[in-house]
Design a protein around this motif. Sequence first.
Motif, mmCIF file in Angstrom:
data_model
loop_
_atom_site.group_PDB
_atom_site.id
_atom_site.type_symbol
_atom_site.label_atom_id
_atom_site.label_comp_id
_atom_site.label_asym_id
_atom_site.label_seq_id
_atom_site.Cartn_x
_atom_site.Cartn_y
_atom_site.Cartn_z
ATOM 1 N N PHE A 143 1.757 53.569 54.482
ATOM 2 C CA PHE A 143 0.377 53.904 54.218
ATOM 3 C C PHE A 143 -0.109 55.149 54.587
ATOM 4 C CE2 PHE A 143 -0.349 48.939 53.484
ATOM 5 C CZ PHE A 143 0.664 48.967 52.428
ATOM 6 N N SER A 144 0.189 55.462 55.978
ATOM 7 C CA SER A 144 -0.234 56.351 56.767
ATOM 8 C C SER A 144 0.797 57.211 57.166
ATOM 9 C CB SER A 144 -0.939 55.691 57.951
ATOM 10 O OG SER A 144 -2.029 55.205 57.875
ATOM 11 N N GLY A 145 1.823 57.487 56.293
ATOM 12 C CA GLY A 145 2.858 58.234 56.492
ATOM 13 C C GLY A 145 3.868 57.262 57.309
ATOM 14 N N LEU A 146 4.859 57.918 58.006
ATOM 15 C CA LEU A 146 5.730 57.075 58.785
ATOM 16 C C LEU A 146 5.746 57.755 60.259
ATOM 17 C CD1 LEU A 146 9.069 56.790 56.665
ATOM 18 C CD2 LEU A 146 7.734 54.946 57.476
ATOM 19 N N TYR A 147 5.236 56.787 61.079
ATOM 20 C CA TYR A 147 5.503 57.048 62.606
ATOM 21 C C TYR A 147 6.743 57.140 63.088
ATOM 22 C CZ TYR A 147 0.224 56.725 62.889
ATOM 23 O OH TYR A 147 -1.201 57.077 62.696
ATOM 24 N N ALA A 148 7.128 56.487 64.209
ATOM 25 C CA ALA A 148 8.342 56.589 65.036
ATOM 26 C C ALA A 148 9.436 55.747 64.036
ATOM 27 C CB ALA A 148 8.130 55.919 66.295
ATOM 28 N N PRO A 149 10.517 56.375 64.087
ATOM 29 C CA PRO A 149 11.155 57.352 64.811
ATOM 30 C C PRO A 149 11.218 58.668 63.947
ATOM 31 C CG PRO A 149 12.883 56.281 64.123
ATOM 32 C CD PRO A 149 11.603 55.382 63.599
ATOM 33 N N TYR A 150 10.614 58.627 62.642
ATOM 34 C CA TYR A 150 10.615 59.864 61.717
ATOM 35 C C TYR A 150 9.330 60.845 61.765
ATOM 36 C CZ TYR A 150 13.541 56.359 59.500
ATOM 37 O OH TYR A 150 14.512 55.363 59.177
ATOM 38 N N TRP A 151 8.159 60.258 62.104
ATOM 39 C CA TRP A 151 7.190 61.162 62.285
ATOM 40 C C TRP A 151 7.000 62.339 61.036
ATOM 41 C CZ3 TRP A 151 3.609 59.485 65.351
ATOM 42 C CH2 TRP A 151 4.199 58.581 66.510
ATOM 43 N N GLU A 152 6.727 61.379 59.671
ATOM 44 C CA GLU A 152 6.782 62.226 58.604
ATOM 45 C C GLU A 152 5.488 61.708 57.841
ATOM 46 O OE1 GLU A 152 7.230 64.313 56.649
ATOM 47 O OE2 GLU A 152 9.245 64.240 56.973
ATOM 48 N N PRO A 153 4.385 62.595 58.133
ATOM 49 C CA PRO A 153 3.289 62.435 57.365
ATOM 50 C C PRO A 153 3.072 62.328 55.983
ATOM 51 C CG PRO A 153 3.145 64.491 58.232
ATOM 52 C CD PRO A 153 4.381 64.099 58.731
ATOM 53 N N SER A 154 4.181 62.715 55.225
ATOM 54 C CA SER A 154 4.114 62.842 53.768
ATOM 55 C C SER A 154 4.781 61.738 53.019
ATOM 56 C CB SER A 154 4.950 64.175 53.527
ATOM 57 O OG SER A 154 6.286 64.071 53.653
ATOM 58 N N ALA A 155 5.192 60.898 53.810
ATOM 59 C CA ALA A 155 5.747 59.451 53.218
ATOM 60 C C ALA A 155 4.721 58.730 53.007
ATOM 61 C CB ALA A 155 6.571 58.834 54.585
ATOM 62 N N ARG A 156 4.651 57.968 51.807
ATOM 63 C CA ARG A 156 3.969 57.112 51.554
ATOM 64 C C ARG A 156 4.582 55.459 51.081
ATOM 65 N NH1 ARG A 156 1.143 60.078 53.162
ATOM 66 N NH2 ARG A 156 -0.706 61.012 52.503
ATOM 67 N N GLY A 157 3.968 54.575 50.945
ATOM 68 C CA GLY A 157 4.230 53.255 50.785
ATOM 69 C C GLY A 157 5.145 52.911 49.603
ATOM 70 N N ILE A 158 6.167 52.372 49.673
ATOM 71 C CA ILE A 158 7.108 52.053 48.376
ATOM 72 C C ILE A 158 7.462 50.733 48.409
ATOM 73 C CG2 ILE A 158 9.074 52.813 49.713
ATOM 74 C CD1 ILE A 158 10.030 54.017 47.185
ATOM 75 N N ILE A 159 7.526 49.851 47.329
ATOM 76 C CA ILE A 159 8.355 48.623 47.096
ATOM 77 C C ILE A 159 9.350 49.115 45.993
ATOM 78 C CG2 ILE A 159 7.964 46.062 46.264
ATOM 79 C CD1 ILE A 159 5.000 46.872 47.100
#
Length: 622
Positions: A368-384
Amino acid sequence: MSTASYSERITMEPLVAAIDQGTSSTRFLVFNSKTAELLSHHQVGIKQSFPKEGWVEEDPKEILQSVYECMERTCEKLGQLNIDISNIKAVGVTNQRETTLVWDKETGEPLYNAIVWLDLRTQSTVERLINSTPGKNKNHLKHKTGLPISTYFSAVKLRWLMDNVEEVAEAVLTQRAMFGTVDSWLIWCLTGGKSGGVHVTDVTNASRTMLFNIHTLDWDPELCKYFDVPMEILPQVKSSSEIYGSMNSGSLAGVPISGCLGDQSAALVGQMCFQDGQAKNTYGTGCFLLRNTGIEPVMSDHGLLTTLAYKLGKDSPAHYALEGSVAIAGAVVRWLKDNLGIIQSSAEIEKLAGDVGSSYGCYFVPAFSGLYAPYWEPSARGIICGLTQFTNRSHLAFAALEAVCFQTREILEAMNQDYGVPLTELQVDGGMTSNRLLMQLQADVLCIPVVKPTMSETTALGAAMAAGAAEGVGVWSLTPGNLTTIPTDKYQPLINPEESEFRYARWKKAVQKAMNWETTEPIVSNGNGPVSNGNGPVSNGNGPVSNGNGPVSNGNGPVSNGNGPVSNGNGPVSNGNGPVSNGNGPVSNGNGPVSNGNGPVSNGNGPVSNGNGPVSNGNGHH
């Protein structure tokens, strides 16, 4: 033992209290300093507001009010137990970290809501900062801060406030502004506010701002210049265990405030992880795995943070930790309750998930807030993903719990690689650990035992220990021989490792599908302009597009459609069974290759962008 003799015994022993101000609630807890027993507590929920997509705010006055309410109610409860509150010898503070506040020191009024650590409004600022570094490197400041440039930390939030909120900008100019994380706001208010309140923070909270040098243990003039933050608005940095000031009002007026630790450091102390290599995982709004690395900071090569663990006294050495931070853990349960309405209370998720005992191929990546560790990818979003007509809300609940466990495994594996010595069991705490199904799943996913103290309030306990041990208070001994051993429950792994590996590999595949989703900020520009306006790509097309697990491109032309995942690092994007489409048309012809060699998606000379925004990789280089 009768209550009379019990309360007589209690009246003899010094007590220590802790304020635990978390993301979703505030608690006040009172402990016996000799036995570490929890005597009484009170809890009040905190409202979060989401004014725009990706924004998360809280009201600083509501936070302060909740602290007063919890203190007064706990004091009433102690009175009913015939426990004299004059036995409370000190108060410790522990808090949600990174959450950023600015207030007016003359009026005592907040100048804006608190911007919560999870907030994403600074994504364009972060992209701009990273793009202006040599080599577009998100770890540009890591040698001083231990942190990547990310929306998570306070400096970029403070920058946003100074750029976008007139009252803040004006107060900074007229030298009336004070900046602080939640600990600083609370201690300033509780010690008198505009009438003599002390403006302080401790090393653990300071180490989460990106303005603090973790080697010199002070604010760094170069970092402040980099973010253009005037140093006079910053609080004074102290150790985690010393008398900062005294309570100014209420039932506990005059009692010293003498402990201060960010919540994850406090949990490390409360779990008694004082030896090098000891670790704990806290399951709260997010999930935070910290491992004590001793008096030397260890820099991570696998996406973990280097942070201050604690500094228990002015003249004591600082201890450091490696940290794996996961943004969404308990927050996913709150989301299932508040946003989807599939449960009425957080406690219900255990029964709902337990009804099916498996997610049946459904995977939930709560980015929901991008991915934190270990990716540090702010452009990611939630997925089911992996949904079928068979999938129901129970499977979704199960997948949500599994997500917490898989995310923990990702950071544990990174931790084992960085530290070199694998953890043989995981010490856990935090609100979610009361979910027995989650704890069993966690042991199954990690293939090691999970150990939970029966008293789960270890965060508050850590703050109380720091406060009680402070010089001038001295009612809590932290020497190893005097530490109380706390009873625990142990969960052993019950499934075979092959099954666990299969599910984890599937999870990793789902994570790749969540990547590179939101590549420019959909919200109002901060005046400097977004990093990409859709006309000009951010990437220079000279480097391969890698997701951090391994490069996808061989230098002949990166494979990306800008809308969808590049590769999961485990295998090709197409499985040969069907096209991998970005919604605009299939990239693959179903026979396997993503490009037919006649028309590469990119020729390697040109940008990898579809004109909708930058394509980010798992490392954050654009």
